[in-house]
Write an enzyme that holds these catalytic residues in place. Structure first.
Site, PDB file in Angstrom:
ATOM      1  CD  GLU A 192      11.518   6.451  17.124  1.00  0.00           C
ATOM      2  OE1 GLU A 192      10.662   6.722  16.262  1.00  0.00           O
ATOM      3  OE2 GLU A 192      12.105   5.348  17.177  1.00  0.00           O
ATOM      4  CB  ALA A 196       5.513   0.426  15.932  1.00  0.00           C
ATOM      5  CG  ASN A 232       6.020   6.872   8.155  1.00  0.00           C
ATOM      6  OD1 ASN A 232       7.048   6.902   7.487  1.00  0.00           O
ATOM      7  ND2 ASN A 232       4.919   6.303   7.706  1.00  0.00           N
ATOM      8  NE  ARG A 286     -10.615  23.894   3.893  1.00  0.00           N
ATOM      9  CZ  ARG A 286     -11.066  23.322   2.764  1.00  0.00           C
ATOM     10  NH1 ARG A 286     -10.811  23.890   1.586  1.00  0.00           N
ATOM     11  NH2 ARG A 286     -11.749  22.203   2.802  1.00  0.00           N
ATOM     12  CG  ASP A 343      10.266   0.928   3.883  1.00  0.00           C
ATOM     13  OD1 ASP A 343       9.641   1.943   3.508  1.00  0.00           O
ATOM     14  OD2 ASP A 343       9.934   0.247   4.869  1.00  0.00           O
ATOM     15  CG  HIS A 345       7.850   2.969   6.875  1.00  0.00           C
ATOM     16  ND1 HIS A 345       8.425   1.733   6.746  1.00  0.00           N
ATOM     17  CD2 HIS A 345       7.509   3.108   8.187  1.00  0.00           C
ATOM     18  CE1 HIS A 345       8.445   1.135   7.937  1.00  0.00           C
ATOM     19  NE2 HIS A 345       7.896   1.939   8.816  1.00  0.00           N
ATOM     20  CG  ASP A 393      12.081   3.125  12.047  1.00  0.00           C
ATOM     21  OD1 ASP A 393      12.576   2.933  13.171  1.00  0.00           O
ATOM     22  OD2 ASP A 393      10.870   3.354  11.879  1.00  0.00           O
TER      23      ASP A 393
END
Length: 371
Positions: A126, A137, A213, A221, A241, A244, A265
């Site tokens: 990631e 985070a 997220n 626009r 969940d 999020h 996640d």
């Protein structure tokens, strides 16, 4: 030979009958008569679904992927007890030496499934090739993408997914080379515009990391990356969940993206009591059902995919459709034709549920009964 009986969800629909597991851990036989979902939900017979597949999981059971060592075995066992039969161990943004340490620890588990645990299919990298302006985070240690580093890590343990911010210098041109290594490239943790996101898809990117997220939002626009995904994506992951992402946004994504699939996640706090846990180099706090940094930023989740299934059904999805979003679509995204479905010759990965509240009654992974 292990057998499961009840209402079985197959690619062709529901069967009332039996599923037999061969000695090789694959499905040897499926027998029964066709029924509809109304009968399934009205019956007291167990519901048998394909095992869940989680392509974005950082931790569980108090352990975090970045720890290395046996941490991934612990999280694989925790999530298996909640119906996840295969997963991608997901890393955090960190210095290359720390990421390398994590890969070295989890590599043996990609070759040998941990006892009583989910199959570790490989790694979701990631970070660290993300935007410093959309860390979410993630620790503030983002760096430009390096093909040499990816090759080095990929040689240690297989990278199946890689998240990057396509707007950063050199990243767009790198996407075809990453795809050429056999990786799925996902767009995420990014300040990219709609147009930059579309260019990334045209270059070979295939999905979006935790849709909505840590990405540019939708405006009529300035559609942003959310607009790119809703207008063009075949696949994207989402965290259902109900913290999020608002249920209305989940519904919009379900209508727009054919292969939308759910991820947890999950952090080390999954399956644990309230308290402080590790997420990469961060310390995070679990309280009131969520996980946050000290400044209040959402920091992963405590979600497990059995709860994700129940949340989707609560949003109005049929059980068959909800099942596809936690199993088959993720398998299809990775090109796995023998997981995420209950069919003769596929791996015997399955979950047994009570038909009313959909509480978990049993799990088998590659023919092994976990619980």
């Amino acid at each position: 030979m292990t057998e499961l009986t009840g209402h079985i969800l197959t690619p062709e629909g529901w069967l009332e009958g039996r599923l037999a597991v061969g000695g090789d851990g694959r499905i040897a036989a499926l027998e029964g008569r066709a029924v509809d979902e109304a009968r399934v939900r009205a019956s007291e017979a167990p519901v048998i679904l394909p095992g869940f597949i989680d392509l974005h999981v950082h931790g569980g059971g108090g352990r975090d992927t970045m720890e290395g060592g046996d941490a991934v075995a612990t999280l694989a066992r925790l999530h298996a007890r909640h119906g996840t039969t295969s997963l991608l161990a997901t890393t955090m943004t960190a210095p290359p030496a720390d990421i390398r340490h994590s890969f070295e620890g989890l590599a043996p588990l990609c070759r040998q499934r941990p006892a009583a645990g989910a199959r570790v299919l490989g790694v979701h990298l990631e970070g660290p090739f993300i935007s410093p302006g959309k860390l979410g985070a993630q620790p503030d240690q983002a760096c430009p993408a390096s093909l040499d580093l990816v090759r080095e890590l990929h040689a240690i343990a297989p990278i199946r997914l890689l998240t990057l911010a396509p707007e950063l210098p050199g990243h767009l041109a790198l996407i075809p080379e990453l795809v050429g290594l056999g990786l799925r490239v996902q767009i995420g943790h990014s300040l990219a515009s709609y147009e930059e996101g579309l260019a990334a898809l045209q270059a070979g990117a295939a999905g979006f990391t935790h849709l909505f997220n840590a990405m540019t939002p939708l405006h009529h626009r300035e559609p942003g990356l959310v607009g790119t995904a809703l207008a063009h994506a075949q696949h994207a992951e989402i965290i259902p969940d109900l913290v999020h992402v608002h249920p209305g946004a989940i519904r919009a994504a379900l209508r727009a993206i054919p292969g939308l699939y759910c991820v947890s996640d999950a952090t080390a706090a999954a399956g644990m009591p309230d308290g402080e846990y590790r997420l990469g180099s961060h310390r995070v706090t679990k309280c009131m059902g969520g996980v946050r940094l000290a400044d209040g930023t959402l920091a992963g989740s405590t979600l497990t995919l059995d709860q994700a299934l129940r949340n989707l059904v609560g949003l109005g999805l049929s059980l068959a459709e909800a099942s596809a979003r936690v199993s088959r679509h993720a398998a299809d995204y990775l090109g796995l034709s023998d997981r995420g479905r209950l069919a003769v010759g596929a791996w015997a990965d399955g979950v047994q549920l009570e038909p009313g509240a959909l509480t978990l009654q049993g799990v088998i992974v590659e023919g092994e009964r976990i619980c």
